[in-house]
Scaffold this active site. Structure first.
Site, PDB file in Angstrom:
ATOM      1  CG  HIS A   1       3.697   4.541   5.416  1.00 14.59           C
ATOM      2  ND1 HIS A   1       2.777   5.129   6.256  1.00 14.59           N
ATOM      3  CD2 HIS A   1       3.242   3.275   5.190  1.00 14.59           C
ATOM      4  CE1 HIS A   1       1.819   4.255   6.528  1.00 14.59           C
ATOM      5  NE2 HIS A   1       2.076   3.125   5.899  1.00 14.59           N
TER       6      HIS A   1
ATOM      7  CG  HIS B   1      -0.369   0.024   2.549  1.00 10.91           C
ATOM      8  ND1 HIS B   1      -0.084  -1.148   3.232  1.00 10.91           N
ATOM      9  CD2 HIS B   1       0.010   1.029   3.369  1.00 10.91           C
ATOM     10  CE1 HIS B   1       0.424  -0.841   4.413  1.00 10.91           C
ATOM     11  NE2 HIS B   1       0.496   0.458   4.531  1.00 10.91           N
TER      12      HIS B   1
ATOM     13  CD  GLU C   1       3.330  -0.528   7.097  1.00 14.11           C
ATOM     14  OE1 GLU C   1       2.786   0.416   6.494  1.00 14.11           O
ATOM     15  OE2 GLU C   1       2.697  -1.289   7.829  1.00 14.11           O
TER      16      GLU C   1
HETATM   17  C1  LIG Z   1       1.224  -0.465  11.242  1.00 11.32           C
HETATM   18  C2  LIG Z   1      -0.186  -0.010  11.103  1.00 11.32           C
HETATM   19  C3  LIG Z   1      -0.468   0.648   9.756  1.00 11.32           C
HETATM   20  C4  LIG Z   1      -0.342  -0.402   8.656  1.00 11.32           C
HETATM   21  O1  LIG Z   1      -0.084  -0.052   7.497  1.00 11.32           O
HETATM   22  O2  LIG Z   1      -0.601  -1.575   8.986  1.00 11.32           O
HETATM   23  C5  LIG Z   1       0.445   1.822   9.521  1.00 11.32           C
HETATM   24  O3  LIG Z   1       1.047   2.029   8.490  1.00 11.32           O
HETATM   25  S1  LIG Z   1       0.600   2.865  10.869  1.00 11.32           S
HETATM   26  C6  LIG Z   1       1.558   4.256  10.246  1.00 11.32           C
HETATM   27  C7  LIG Z   1       1.915   5.182  11.370  1.00 11.32           C
HETATM   28  N1  LIG Z   1       3.070   4.678  12.115  1.00 11.32           N
HETATM   29  C8  LIG Z   1       4.297   5.078  11.790  1.00 11.32           C
HETATM   30  O4  LIG Z   1       4.503   5.901  10.918  1.00 11.32           O
HETATM   31  C9  LIG Z   1       5.429   4.451  12.589  1.00 11.32           C
HETATM   32  C10 LIG Z   1       6.783   4.873  12.056  1.00 11.32           C
HETATM   33  N2  LIG Z   1       6.919   6.324  12.091  1.00 11.32           N
HETATM   34  C11 LIG Z   1       7.649   6.934  13.072  1.00 11.32           C
HETATM   35  O5  LIG Z   1       8.219   6.325  13.957  1.00 11.32           O
HETATM   36  C12 LIG Z   1       7.698   8.446  13.001  1.00 11.32           C
HETATM   37  O6  LIG Z   1       6.635   8.902  12.176  1.00 11.32           O
HETATM   38  C13 LIG Z   1       9.043   8.988  12.394  1.00 11.32           C
HETATM   39  C14 LIG Z   1      10.184   8.612  13.341  1.00 11.32           C
HETATM   40  C15 LIG Z   1       9.283   8.433  11.008  1.00 11.32           C
HETATM   41  C16 LIG Z   1       8.934  10.491  12.289  1.00 11.32           C
HETATM   42  O7  LIG Z   1       8.452  10.965  13.501  1.00 11.32           O
HETATM   43  P1  LIG Z   1       8.442  12.543  13.773  1.00 11.32           P
HETATM   44  O8  LIG Z   1       7.900  13.253  12.582  1.00 11.32           O
HETATM   45  O9  LIG Z   1       7.767  12.795  15.076  1.00 11.32           O
HETATM   46  O10 LIG Z   1       9.988  12.753  13.961  1.00 11.32           O
HETATM   47  P2  LIG Z   1      10.894  13.893  13.451  1.00 11.32           P
HETATM   48  O11 LIG Z   1      10.134  15.183  13.418  1.00 11.32           O
HETATM   49  O12 LIG Z   1      12.131  13.807  14.268  1.00 11.32           O
HETATM   50  O13 LIG Z   1      11.192  13.449  11.945  1.00 11.32           O
HETATM   51  C17 LIG Z   1      12.501  13.090  11.587  1.00 11.32           C
HETATM   52  C18 LIG Z   1      12.691  13.576  10.166  1.00 11.32           C
HETATM   53  O14 LIG Z   1      11.912  12.726   9.313  1.00 11.32           O
HETATM   54  C19 LIG Z   1      10.973  13.520   8.591  1.00 11.32           C
HETATM   55  N3  LIG Z   1       9.773  12.722   8.462  1.00 11.32           N
HETATM   56  C20 LIG Z   1       8.884  12.434   9.419  1.00 11.32           C
HETATM   57  N4  LIG Z   1       7.884  11.660   8.929  1.00 11.32           N
HETATM   58  C21 LIG Z   1       8.171  11.488   7.625  1.00 11.32           C
HETATM   59  C22 LIG Z   1       7.523  10.810   6.548  1.00 11.32           C
HETATM   60  N5  LIG Z   1       6.368  10.150   6.749  1.00 11.32           N
HETATM   61  N6  LIG Z   1       8.087  10.829   5.326  1.00 11.32           N
HETATM   62  C23 LIG Z   1       9.255  11.505   5.123  1.00 11.32           C
HETATM   63  N7  LIG Z   1       9.936  12.181   6.078  1.00 11.32           N
HETATM   64  C24 LIG Z   1       9.374  12.161   7.313  1.00 11.32           C
HETATM   65  C25 LIG Z   1      10.769  14.774   9.393  1.00 11.32           C
HETATM   66  O15 LIG Z   1      10.340  15.811   8.562  1.00 11.32           O
HETATM   67  C26 LIG Z   1      12.179  14.991   9.921  1.00 11.32           C
HETATM   68  O16 LIG Z   1      12.957  15.521   8.890  1.00 11.32           O
HETATM   69  P3  LIG Z   1      13.831  16.852   9.135  1.00 11.32           P
HETATM   70  O17 LIG Z   1      14.441  17.163   7.811  1.00 11.32           O
HETATM   71  O18 LIG Z   1      14.808  16.453  10.217  1.00 11.32           O
HETATM   72  O19 LIG Z   1      12.819  17.886   9.627  1.00 11.32           O
HETATM   73 CO   LIG Z   2       0.928   1.382   6.461  1.00  5.82          CO
END
Ligand SMILES: CC[C@H](C(=O)O)C(=O)SCCNC(=O)CCNC(=O)[C@H](O)C(C)(C)COP(=O)(O)OP(=O)(O)OC[C@H]1O[C@@H](n2cnc3c(N)ncnc32)[C@H](O)[C@@H]1OP(=O)(O)O
Ligand SMILES: [Co+2]
Length: 134
Positions: free
Chosen positions: A79, A7, A130
């Protein structure tokens, strides 16, 4: 290592209106909302011929997508989920290659009842990946 695209996920501020837009404006088939408190999101899936689109909104405090939506208030591509045959061997190979596996590195059960892991977006061209074991 990678199989099909399972997805593509879009984070949205309002899941109901996003699902309605896909159903009514785009004429798509959309599942009912699925709350995933252990993941801090509520999701629906848009069923397509060759893959799915996951629409997700934050659920509860500390949702992992809250900061993303604060930066992208209208929502945005969040993602991409690739299928893998063996998530633990994929994880170990990725770690050996220096990639960061998010969380404690242990697979959790995702929306499809299968083990999933996430890879840091900064290690993969600014895209959150993912992996879902099928
Ligand atoms: C599993 C159930 C379901 C499924 O399909 O079955 C799902 O998919 S659930 C989806 C939701 N869960 C997750 O996304 C878990 C993994 N994600 C994380 O742990 C956080 O979202 C993380 C660590 C990727 C980012 O968290 P956060 O934004 O709070 O952290 P930062 O602000 O420190 O971000 C670091 C850096 O990454 C950039 N960033 C954040 N999210 C994304 C993204 N989705 N795509 C691209 N880049 C992303 C953010 O802008 C920061 O960049 P910087 O240049 O340092 O500002
Ligand atoms: Co997902």
């Amino acid at each position: 290592m990678l199989g099909r695209v399972n997805h593509i996920a879009i984070a949205v501020p309002d899941l109901h209106s996003a699902a309605e837009s896909y159903r009514s404006t785009l004429g798509a088939s959309v599942t009912e909302p699925q709350a995933l408190p252990e993941h801090g999101v509520t999701v629906v899936f848009v069923t397509l011929a060759n893959t799915k689109v996951e629409l997700l909104e934050p659920l509860g405090e500390g949702s992992p997508i809250a900061a993303f939506l604060a930066k992208n208030p209208s929502g945005g591509m969040h993602h991409i989920c690739y299928e893998v045959e063996n998530i633990l061997s994929a994880r170990d190979a990725l770690r050996a290659a220096g990639a960061r596996v998010l969380g404690d590195g242990e697979p959790k059960i995702g929306a499809h009842g299968k083990p999933v892991l996430f890879l840091h977006p900064k290690d993969f061209q600014g895209t959150l990946i993912e992996l879902e074991e099928v």
